[in-house]
Design a protein around this motif. Sequence first.
Motif, PDB file in Angstrom:
ATOM      1  N   ARG A  54      -6.185  -7.571 -11.079  1.00  0.00           N
ATOM      2  CA  ARG A  54      -7.611  -8.007 -10.921  1.00  0.00           C
ATOM      3  C   ARG A  54      -8.332  -6.526 -10.374  1.00  0.00           C
ATOM      4  NH1 ARG A  54      -9.171 -12.855  -7.322  1.00  0.00           N
ATOM      5  NH2 ARG A  54      -7.846 -13.863  -9.005  1.00  0.00           N
ATOM      6  N   LYS A  55      -8.049  -5.873  -9.751  1.00  0.00           N
ATOM      7  CA  LYS A  55      -8.591  -4.579  -9.213  1.00  0.00           C
ATOM      8  C   LYS A  55      -8.550  -3.568 -10.342  1.00  0.00           C
ATOM      9  CE  LYS A  55      -8.516  -1.128  -5.474  1.00  0.00           C
ATOM     10  NZ  LYS A  55      -7.946  -0.538  -4.330  1.00  0.00           N
ATOM     11  N   ASN A  56      -7.688  -3.346 -11.190  1.00  0.00           N
ATOM     12  CA  ASN A  56      -7.583  -2.340 -12.171  1.00  0.00           C
ATOM     13  C   ASN A  56      -8.298  -2.946 -13.278  1.00  0.00           C
ATOM     14  OD1 ASN A  56      -5.842  -0.057 -11.243  1.00  0.00           O
ATOM     15  ND2 ASN A  56      -4.421  -1.636 -11.087  1.00  0.00           N
TER      16      ASN A  56
ATOM     17  N   THR B 205       0.752  -1.301   0.075  1.00  0.00           N
ATOM     18  CA  THR B 205      -0.030   0.041   0.169  1.00  0.00           C
ATOM     19  C   THR B 205       0.916   1.227   0.066  1.00  0.00           C
ATOM     20  OG1 THR B 205      -1.961  -1.083   1.106  1.00  0.00           O
ATOM     21  CG2 THR B 205      -2.003   1.112   1.271  1.00  0.00           C
TER      22      THR B 205
ATOM     23  N   TRP C 293     -11.249  -4.729 -12.912  1.00  0.00           N
ATOM     24  CA  TRP C 293     -12.507  -4.360 -12.519  1.00  0.00           C
ATOM     25  C   TRP C 293     -12.954  -2.936 -12.439  1.00  0.00           C
ATOM     26  CZ3 TRP C 293     -14.236  -1.191  -8.346  1.00  0.00           C
ATOM     27  CH2 TRP C 293     -15.516  -1.210  -8.109  1.00  0.00           C
ATOM     28  N   ARG C 294     -11.854  -2.043 -12.255  1.00  0.00           N
ATOM     29  CA  ARG C 294     -12.223  -0.301 -12.639  1.00  0.00           C
ATOM     30  C   ARG C 294     -12.448  -0.289 -14.069  1.00  0.00           C
ATOM     31  NH1 ARG C 294      -7.197   1.723  -8.901  1.00  0.00           N
ATOM     32  NH2 ARG C 294      -8.231   1.915  -6.882  1.00  0.00           N
TER      33      ARG C 294
ATOM     34  N   ASP D 268      -1.551  -4.658  -9.081  1.00  0.00           N
ATOM     35  CA  ASP D 268      -2.838  -5.041  -8.565  1.00  0.00           C
ATOM     36  C   ASP D 268      -3.773  -5.287 -10.169  1.00  0.00           C
ATOM     37  OD1 ASP D 268      -5.332  -5.905  -7.700  1.00  0.00           O
ATOM     38  OD2 ASP D 268      -5.064  -4.549  -5.719  1.00  0.00           O
TER      39      ASP D 268
ATOM     40  N   GLU E 214     -15.422   3.335  -5.507  1.00  0.00           N
ATOM     41  CA  GLU E 214     -15.210   2.883  -4.325  1.00  0.00           C
ATOM     42  C   GLU E 214     -15.125   4.208  -3.607  1.00  0.00           C
ATOM     43  OE1 GLU E 214     -11.482   1.037  -4.554  1.00  0.00           O
ATOM     44  OE2 GLU E 214     -12.385  -0.933  -5.224  1.00  0.00           O
TER      45      GLU E 214
ATOM     46  N   PRO F 191      -5.335   3.668 -13.775  1.00  0.00           N
ATOM     47  CA  PRO F 191      -5.377   3.618 -12.367  1.00  0.00           C
ATOM     48  C   PRO F 191      -4.862   4.888 -11.551  1.00  0.00           C
ATOM     49  CG  PRO F 191      -3.945   1.877 -13.526  1.00  0.00           C
ATOM     50  CD  PRO F 191      -4.576   2.789 -14.568  1.00  0.00           C
TER      51      PRO F 191
ATOM     52  N   ASN G   8     -14.169   6.417  -9.777  1.00  0.00           N
ATOM     53  CA  ASN G   8     -13.765   5.526  -8.897  1.00  0.00           C
ATOM     54  C   ASN G   8     -15.137   5.285  -7.906  1.00  0.00           C
ATOM     55  OD1 ASN G   8     -12.885   3.588  -7.188  1.00  0.00           O
ATOM     56  ND2 ASN G   8     -11.178   4.907  -6.395  1.00  0.00           N
TER      57      ASN G   8
ATOM     58  N   SER H  39       2.462   1.579  -3.382  1.00  0.00           N
ATOM     59  CA  SER H  39       1.443   1.988  -4.373  1.00  0.00           C
ATOM     60  C   SER H  39       1.121   3.418  -4.272  1.00  0.00           C
ATOM     61  CB  SER H  39       0.132   1.154  -4.081  1.00  0.00           C
ATOM     62  OG  SER H  39      -0.761   1.563  -5.114  1.00  0.00           O
TER      63      SER H  39
END
Length: 426
Positions: free
Chosen positions: A51-53, A3, A55-56, A49, A414, A103, A412, A6
């Motif tokens: 998978r997360k990106n 984190t 999904w975004r 990451d 989130e 991202p 985003n 990142s």
Amino acid sequence: MYTRVSNKILDSGFLLLGLTMFLMSFPRSWSLWPLGLFLGTGLLMWAGDFRKNAWRLLENKWIVMPPVIYFIIHFVSIVIQGGPLNMLTDKLMFILVPVLGLPVFVSFSRAKIQNLMRSYIAGILVVTIILIFKAILIVRGQVPPEGSFFEYAVTHDYWFLTSRLSVLEHPTYLSMKILWILLLLFFAYDIIKFKKGLIIAVSIYISIFLFLLASRASIIFWVLLIMAFLCSLYKRGVMKPLFLFIGACVIIISTILSANKIARVYESVDALKVKLKNDNIDWKDLDQRTREWYVAIQIIKEKPVTGAGYYLIKDEMLDKYIENKFFEEALLQMNAHNQFLEAQMTFGVFGTLSLLLMLLAPLIFRKRLRYPHLMTGFILMISFFLLFESMFNRQWGIMFFLLFYFILGIQNPETEDNITPDHSLL
């Protein structure tokens, strides 16, 4: 640990994008370096990451896919016609900026967007000041020993006008970027958060500079923008109807008087008047733009569905220019100077649909945007200039469009801050 790394990468990406925005109107290579590094930070985020990106990306597919599709159409056309793939170098931005930049784009808070806008405005202001001082130094070096600088500057004012002034990029492109600043100052002042006095001073300064650039399309849009601003003041109860009318009259009259002092404008207007007085008006030969549009329409008529193709379009236009005895346009290998005609004559129906998809997607899904009115204003401005310039044929135009397109468009889900629309604009 991840984190923290990142966050460092994200901070670096934001700083590099801010530097790109600041350098956007400096020599082109200056902004390409930080842009490339910015995309590199996005690549690192994808690797960290995936998978997360991914999904975004799916969450933002409505804004990401149109430019990607526009690039794919170029790629397919080149492959079918057997052209060299290096012709697509400039067009790679249509896929690299939305995908690799994703991202970083999704991490933007309102404060970061404010800083990006301020960086952009500061860069344009610095460029215009440098250009003015450059013109002053040139004129000063030419003044005779016994002469007056002011008198010499007035009689040699061409050093302060159009392409002699805007030596770093085409005057129309710089004019468009200045108009975007005005749109931000007038309708997004709560984002920029400049003091009222600074807004007034910057607006007056860059408006004067805009007229010096002498882009006819830009002057027309400037009038429309000022009128829209006056109407917004009236709508909010800040301006009374009488003052609105007086303000509109002053703007129109001052624009006409100012334009008549600019050689590039009044010469083209006088030439147009002469041609319109002829008994047999040749509509296709009224202006350079009409000649270019006429040739583009001829190509469209011959190949309405598939288009001439990206590899062969220059040869097709050259042949048509010569056929119609438009030798100046043939010598300069002019494009259509209209992105809509350019897309249709090059790629046919698919080109037009992909271009319209890219422009209409933000309007169709505007309720998902943080600043729906600002994005609408941006798309309207871009669409207006696409009528007079093939903006997406130049790296300058592509970069300007894509960066603001995704800064304002990518969200985003989130982050609560990213889905709270601002209702104070316009």
